[in-house]
Design a protein around this motif. Sequence first.
Motif, PDB file in Angstrom:
ATOM      1  N   PHE A  77      40.203  46.171  39.313  1.00 16.28           N
ATOM      2  CA  PHE A  77      39.703  46.312  37.949  1.00 16.28           C
ATOM      3  C   PHE A  77      40.017  45.118  37.050  1.00 16.28           C
ATOM      4  O   PHE A  77      39.903  45.201  35.832  1.00 16.28           O
ATOM      5  CB  PHE A  77      40.241  47.587  37.280  1.00 16.28           C
ATOM      6  CG  PHE A  77      39.701  48.837  37.880  1.00 16.28           C
ATOM      7  CD1 PHE A  77      38.418  49.258  37.624  1.00 16.28           C
ATOM      8  CD2 PHE A  77      40.501  49.603  38.724  1.00 16.28           C
ATOM      9  CE1 PHE A  77      37.918  50.422  38.184  1.00 16.28           C
ATOM     10  CE2 PHE A  77      40.012  50.770  39.299  1.00 16.28           C
ATOM     11  CZ  PHE A  77      38.709  51.183  39.019  1.00 16.28           C
ATOM     12  N   LEU A 109      42.734  43.809  36.095  1.00 10.82           N
ATOM     13  CA  LEU A 109      43.855  44.010  35.184  1.00 10.82           C
ATOM     14  C   LEU A 109      44.972  43.023  35.499  1.00 10.82           C
ATOM     15  O   LEU A 109      45.197  42.675  36.658  1.00 10.82           O
ATOM     16  CB  LEU A 109      44.408  45.431  35.305  1.00 10.82           C
ATOM     17  CG  LEU A 109      43.469  46.592  34.983  1.00 10.82           C
ATOM     18  CD1 LEU A 109      44.210  47.916  35.169  1.00 10.82           C
ATOM     19  CD2 LEU A 109      42.929  46.479  33.568  1.00 10.82           C
ATOM     20  N   SER A 162      48.277  46.716  34.192  1.00 12.18           N
ATOM     21  CA  SER A 162      48.244  47.743  35.227  1.00 12.18           C
ATOM     22  C   SER A 162      49.481  48.628  35.163  1.00 12.18           C
ATOM     23  O   SER A 162      49.390  49.865  35.254  1.00 12.18           O
ATOM     24  CB  SER A 162      48.140  47.074  36.607  1.00 12.18           C
ATOM     25  OG  SER A 162      48.112  48.038  37.631  1.00 12.18           O
ATOM     26  N   THR A 217      39.016  47.959  30.059  1.00 16.06           N
ATOM     27  CA  THR A 217      38.562  47.229  31.242  1.00 16.06           C
ATOM     28  C   THR A 217      38.185  48.184  32.373  1.00 16.06           C
ATOM     29  O   THR A 217      37.131  48.052  33.001  1.00 16.06           O
ATOM     30  CB  THR A 217      39.665  46.269  31.734  1.00 16.06           C
ATOM     31  OG1 THR A 217      39.938  45.313  30.705  1.00 16.06           O
ATOM     32  CG2 THR A 217      39.226  45.536  32.994  1.00 16.06           C
ATOM     33  N   VAL A 218      39.047  49.161  32.644  1.00 16.96           N
ATOM     34  CA  VAL A 218      38.787  50.115  33.724  1.00 16.96           C
ATOM     35  C   VAL A 218      37.521  50.933  33.433  1.00 16.96           C
ATOM     36  O   VAL A 218      36.672  51.105  34.316  1.00 16.96           O
ATOM     37  CB  VAL A 218      39.992  51.055  33.921  1.00 16.96           C
ATOM     38  CG1 VAL A 218      39.639  52.193  34.867  1.00 16.96           C
ATOM     39  CG2 VAL A 218      41.184  50.280  34.461  1.00 16.96           C
ATOM     40  N   ARG A 238      34.343  48.781  33.804  1.00 17.84           N
ATOM     41  CA  ARG A 238      34.009  48.508  35.201  1.00 17.84           C
ATOM     42  C   ARG A 238      33.533  49.759  35.914  1.00 17.84           C
ATOM     43  O   ARG A 238      32.657  49.714  36.768  1.00 17.84           O
ATOM     44  CB  ARG A 238      35.224  47.924  35.937  1.00 17.84           C
ATOM     45  CG  ARG A 238      35.682  46.575  35.431  1.00 17.84           C
ATOM     46  CD  ARG A 238      34.583  45.534  35.511  1.00 17.84           C
ATOM     47  NE  ARG A 238      34.264  45.171  36.863  1.00 17.84           N
ATOM     48  CZ  ARG A 238      34.835  44.165  37.507  1.00 17.84           C
ATOM     49  NH1 ARG A 238      35.762  43.438  36.925  1.00 17.84           N
ATOM     50  NH2 ARG A 238      34.472  43.872  38.734  1.00 17.84           N
TER      51      ARG A 238
END
Length: 219
Positions: free
Chosen positions: A154, A156, A161, A205-206, A209
């Motif tokens: 992802f 990160l 993370s 971000t996660v 995506r």
Amino acid sequence: MVVIVHVLVDADAFDLGRVTQVGPEVRVELERVVPTDGSVMPFFWASGAESEAFERSVRGSDAVEELRALARVDGRVLYQVRWTETTPSLTGAIAAHDGTILEASGGRTWSFRLRFPDHRDLAAFHEDCRARGVDLHVERIATLDAEYASEYGFDLTTKQSDALALAVESGYFEVPRRVTLSEVADELGISQQAASERIRRAADTVLRRALMSRSGNDR
């Protein structure tokens, strides 16, 4: 070797971005399909705007021959657009150097994820954009193998993370929450503001995506 590039570009650099600049709240996402008739960017999703005003504005553009609303799902509308003619700007440079649009979305500024057969094609594309007056901001370049590896992670950072994993495991996202942001920050050994920024950026971000990589039909 196949390369993937992530770039930012102003909406004025291509037809779809230009005609959908109706307001700052509008967000548009290219529908990932391969048109069989050779048309450019024929399908897109739009959200964040009053649909009638948005459609009236887009149809009023000289570049648009026809705009059709195909589906309405949870405040998002899938459109099909037929262009009167396309301006040989960003999309022309992509096609001229065997590029493929993997993902594209934005409003005033757009984010593109593009694939090129090798670094030479990418370099030629970049030079072509300069010649056409298209200003690109390259965020990331990776080989195909590295791109898929980062997609699994992802994209990160280690700190992001760790912060997101701790927040999830400790119940920060549960309803009701089992821990406070302050407690998560203390566990990480950082300030509450720093913890908030890491968690929010990692979550954004996660989610992007996970959600933006799926087509509208998948949703």
